[in-house]
Design an enzyme around this catalytic site. Structure first.
Site, PDB file in Angstrom:
ATOM      1  N   LYS A 121       0.934  -0.804  -0.223  1.00 33.50           N
ATOM      2  CA  LYS A 121      -0.162   0.050   0.622  1.00 33.50           C
ATOM      3  C   LYS A 121       0.925   1.459   0.129  1.00 33.50           C
ATOM      4  O   LYS A 121       0.687   2.330  -0.911  1.00 33.50           O
ATOM      5  CB  LYS A 121      -1.098  -0.176   1.153  1.00 33.50           C
ATOM      6  CG  LYS A 121      -2.122   1.132   1.123  1.00 33.50           C
ATOM      7  CD  LYS A 121      -2.515   1.722   2.401  1.00 33.50           C
ATOM      8  CE  LYS A 121      -1.241   2.178   2.742  1.00 33.50           C
ATOM      9  NZ  LYS A 121      -1.784   3.190   4.188  1.00 33.50           N
ATOM     10  N   ASP A 139      -6.104   1.265   1.153  1.00 36.79           N
ATOM     11  CA  ASP A 139      -6.360   0.913   2.644  1.00 36.79           C
ATOM     12  C   ASP A 139      -7.256   0.925   2.700  1.00 36.79           C
ATOM     13  O   ASP A 139      -8.384   0.437   2.638  1.00 36.79           O
ATOM     14  CB  ASP A 139      -5.682   3.106   2.810  1.00 36.79           C
ATOM     15  CG  ASP A 139      -6.618   3.948   2.280  1.00 36.79           C
ATOM     16  OD1 ASP A 139      -7.815   3.221   1.507  1.00 36.79           O
ATOM     17  OD2 ASP A 139      -6.739   4.598   3.069  1.00 36.79           O
TER      18      ASP A 139
END
Length: 216
Positions: A121, A139
């Site tokens: 991420k 996320d």
């Protein structure tokens, strides 16, 4: 509604109404953004923006941070979630940038992921914002919004990321990441989504399901 039609409607709305969405993290360089994104894990951008400027001033370069001790860095991040591990990650990250990348933040996903404290991420966020790579960082906000809207039925971050990248044109992926995050942060919130303020109720799978159950 076909998934392609749903994507088209939602993306068209964002393009028309939020043409300049950006990260809410404050930074002036790739190195500062990398630090901010590492700090933002399980922490609000607001808190990171309060803390990070003091850290940036004390350690303005990878070399400065790489040479720092735990006790020198920790006071700057102690109010951030998981301060012990993040302090260690920041120092080790800077050391690897110096040793392996000539003091420059690497530009590829794979290279970024070799840095301590940098998962997929974080790597996607940095690559997308700084290097305009056609990737979408998933996320908690992006994961929640994507599943509620019906953009993805994926049960993992990786599967949601795959669905989004399969259906969002490459040129829109960097900004689509911000669109979905901001929508999740301010409208499609975790506990009490503000459906009355949402422009997507006509296309939202979760909204349709909840109202069908209510009417039934």
């Amino acid at each position: 509604m076909l998934k392609k039609e749903k994507y088209r409607n939602i993306l068209n709305w964002f393009q028309k109404n939020q043409p300049a969405a950006n990260t809410e993290l404050h930074y002036d360089s790739p190195f500062q953004l990398l630090i901010a994104v590492i700090l933002s894990a399980q922490c609000t951008d607001k808190r990171v923006n309060m803390v990070a400027p003091h850290l940036f001033m004390a350690f303005p370069t990878p070399a400065k941070l790489a040479a720092a001790t735990f006790d020198e860095v920790f006071p700057y991040v102690k109010s951030i979630s998981y301060p012990n591990s993040k302090t260690k990650h920041l120092i080790a990250m800077a050391q690897k940038i110096i040793s392996d990348f000539g003091g420059e933040v690497p530009s590829t996903i794979n290279d970024l992921m070799t840095l301590p404290g940098v998962g997929r991420k974080t790597a996607n966020v940095v690559a997308s914002i700084i290097y305009k790579e056609p990737v979408i960082a998933v996320d908690t906000h992006v994961f929640r919004v994507s599943r509620r809207l019906g953009l993805s039925n994926g049960k993992t971050v990786e599967s949601v990321e795959k669905d989004l990248e399969a259906n969002i044109p490459e040129d829109l992926r960097p900004i689509a990441h911000h669109w979905l995050i901001l929508h999740g942060r301010y409208t499609c919130t975790a506990r009490t989504p503000k459906c009355t303020d949402c422009p997507f109720t006509d296309w939202c799978s979760d909204y349709a399901r909840r109202h069908l159950l209510k009417d039934g």
